[in-house]
Design a protein around this motif. Sequence first.
Motif, PDB file in Angstrom:
ATOM      1  N   UNK A   1      -5.025 -17.343  -2.215  1.00  0.00           N
ATOM      2  CA  UNK A   1      -5.972 -16.268  -1.925  1.00  0.00           C
ATOM      3  C   UNK A   1      -5.589 -15.646  -0.587  1.00  0.00           C
ATOM      4  N   UNK A   2      -5.581 -14.318  -0.548  1.00  0.00           N
ATOM      5  CA  UNK A   2      -5.215 -13.583   0.661  1.00  0.00           C
ATOM      6  C   UNK A   2      -6.235 -12.454   0.868  1.00  0.00           C
ATOM      7  N   UNK A   3      -6.098 -11.762   1.978  1.00  0.00           N
ATOM      8  CA  UNK A   3      -6.896 -10.558   2.174  1.00  0.00           C
ATOM      9  C   UNK A   3      -6.423  -9.472   1.214  1.00  0.00           C
ATOM     10  N   UNK A   4      -7.335  -8.564   0.863  1.00  0.00           N
ATOM     11  CA  UNK A   4      -7.010  -7.541  -0.127  1.00  0.00           C
ATOM     12  C   UNK A   4      -5.846  -6.655   0.302  1.00  0.00           C
ATOM     13  N   UNK A   5      -5.649  -6.502   1.606  1.00  0.00           N
ATOM     14  CA  UNK A   5      -4.568  -5.650   2.120  1.00  0.00           C
ATOM     15  C   UNK A   5      -3.210  -6.343   2.135  1.00  0.00           C
ATOM     16  N   UNK A   6      -3.191  -7.606   1.806  1.00  0.00           N
ATOM     17  CA  UNK A   6      -1.954  -8.403   1.873  1.00  0.00           C
ATOM     18  C   UNK A   6      -1.094  -8.119   0.637  1.00  0.00           C
TER      19      UNK A   6
ATOM     20  N   UNK B   1     -10.513  -8.263  -5.419  1.00  0.00           N
ATOM     21  CA  UNK B   1     -11.961  -8.287  -5.610  1.00  0.00           C
ATOM     22  C   UNK B   1     -12.607  -8.204  -4.235  1.00  0.00           C
ATOM     23  N   UNK B   2     -13.181  -7.052  -3.912  1.00  0.00           N
ATOM     24  CA  UNK B   2     -13.776  -6.886  -2.593  1.00  0.00           C
ATOM     25  C   UNK B   2     -12.730  -6.978  -1.502  1.00  0.00           C
ATOM     26  N   UNK B   3     -12.975  -7.827  -0.501  1.00  0.00           N
ATOM     27  CA  UNK B   3     -12.063  -7.961   0.634  1.00  0.00           C
ATOM     28  C   UNK B   3     -10.958  -8.973   0.384  1.00  0.00           C
ATOM     29  N   UNK B   4     -10.964  -9.578  -0.799  1.00  0.00           N
ATOM     30  CA  UNK B   4     -10.001 -10.630  -1.105  1.00  0.00           C
ATOM     31  C   UNK B   4      -9.084 -10.236  -2.261  1.00  0.00           C
ATOM     32  N   UNK B   5      -7.995 -10.990  -2.369  1.00  0.00           N
ATOM     33  CA  UNK B   5      -7.104 -10.842  -3.521  1.00  0.00           C
ATOM     34  C   UNK B   5      -6.536 -12.213  -3.862  1.00  0.00           C
ATOM     35  N   UNK B   6      -6.381 -12.453  -5.140  1.00  0.00           N
ATOM     36  CA  UNK B   6      -5.703 -13.665  -5.603  1.00  0.00           C
ATOM     37  C   UNK B   6      -4.276 -13.301  -5.969  1.00  0.00           C
ATOM     38  N   UNK B   7      -3.355 -14.143  -5.579  1.00  0.00           N
ATOM     39  CA  UNK B   7      -1.948 -13.959  -5.953  1.00  0.00           C
ATOM     40  C   UNK B   7      -1.729 -14.757  -7.224  1.00  0.00           C
ATOM     41  N   UNK B   8      -1.374 -14.066  -8.307  1.00  0.00           N
ATOM     42  CA  UNK B   8      -1.317 -14.708  -9.620  1.00  0.00           C
ATOM     43  C   UNK B   8      -0.064 -14.290 -10.376  1.00  0.00           C
ATOM     44  N   UNK B   9       0.164 -14.958 -11.492  1.00  0.00           N
ATOM     45  CA  UNK B   9       1.129 -14.534 -12.505  1.00  0.00           C
ATOM     46  C   UNK B   9       0.606 -15.023 -13.843  1.00  0.00           C
ATOM     47  N   UNK B  10       1.181 -14.551 -14.916  1.00  0.00           N
ATOM     48  CA  UNK B  10       0.839 -15.122 -16.212  1.00  0.00           C
ATOM     49  C   UNK B  10       1.202 -16.597 -16.201  1.00  0.00           C
ATOM     50  N   UNK B  11       0.341 -17.417 -16.772  1.00  0.00           N
ATOM     51  CA  UNK B  11       0.592 -18.863 -16.782  1.00  0.00           C
ATOM     52  C   UNK B  11       1.705 -19.200 -17.772  1.00  0.00           C
TER      53      UNK B  11
END
Length: 242
Positions: free
Chosen positions: A12-17, A38-48
């Motif tokens: 999880x990072x800040x949305x601007x990251x 989502x809001x001020x946050x962002x999740x770093x993801x990929x397809x599983x």
Amino acid sequence: MTAPRSVYVYGVVRASHAVPPGRTGVGERPVPVRTLRAGALAAVISDAPARLRAKRRDLLAHQDLALTLAADGPVLPMRFGMIAPDEESVLQQLLSSQNDCLAALERVDGRVEMNLKALPTEADLSSLVREDPEVSRLRTAARRAPGYEASVRLGEAVARGLGRRAAAAAAAVLAELSAVADAKVHGPEVEGCVLNVSFLLDRREERRFHGVVERFAAGHRDRVELRLTGPLPCYSFAEGRA
């Protein structure tokens, strides 16, 4: 109707990251990494991946991405193998934990994790015989009446003595390092170790921290072996936050 795809969550990072372009994730056929905001946050993801195993290749890919992200700003890294059923569940979790995650991101900003393990060493057993009354007594008894049971008792006493000696030295270095670090957390017991602790450390203190470990290890090599790992993503200081 297409079923939602499960996603692998790296952190999880800040949305601007931003994620560095071209980065791929874990799996036999790694796919591109992306952010889910989502809001001020962002999740770093990929397809599983269809079949995920804790192979060295994937463990390194996971950690390397966390370190790369941390180079450009704070990150709350997930442990290896964090899979969510779909993007919507990740979004809901981000929204429900905004305040906690933002506070945790502020806490680890500009910081790294260092892990220290301390192990007994068998160097200078003669000093252990002199210093430890139990070892001295059993050594004398084994010489007077040698045998299997006497040898076992002596061996067990030596192991206990080495452990006590290493634990005392580990406590001393722990106190010194705690003065350099911002925070510390004891990890699970590791077989053969008398200490397993992770430190949250300002990046600017890395050289000083290494210096303390190196000087202490050189001055106490007859009592304890120190194994330092890092810098690492701040796993131990992000758990339970996201």
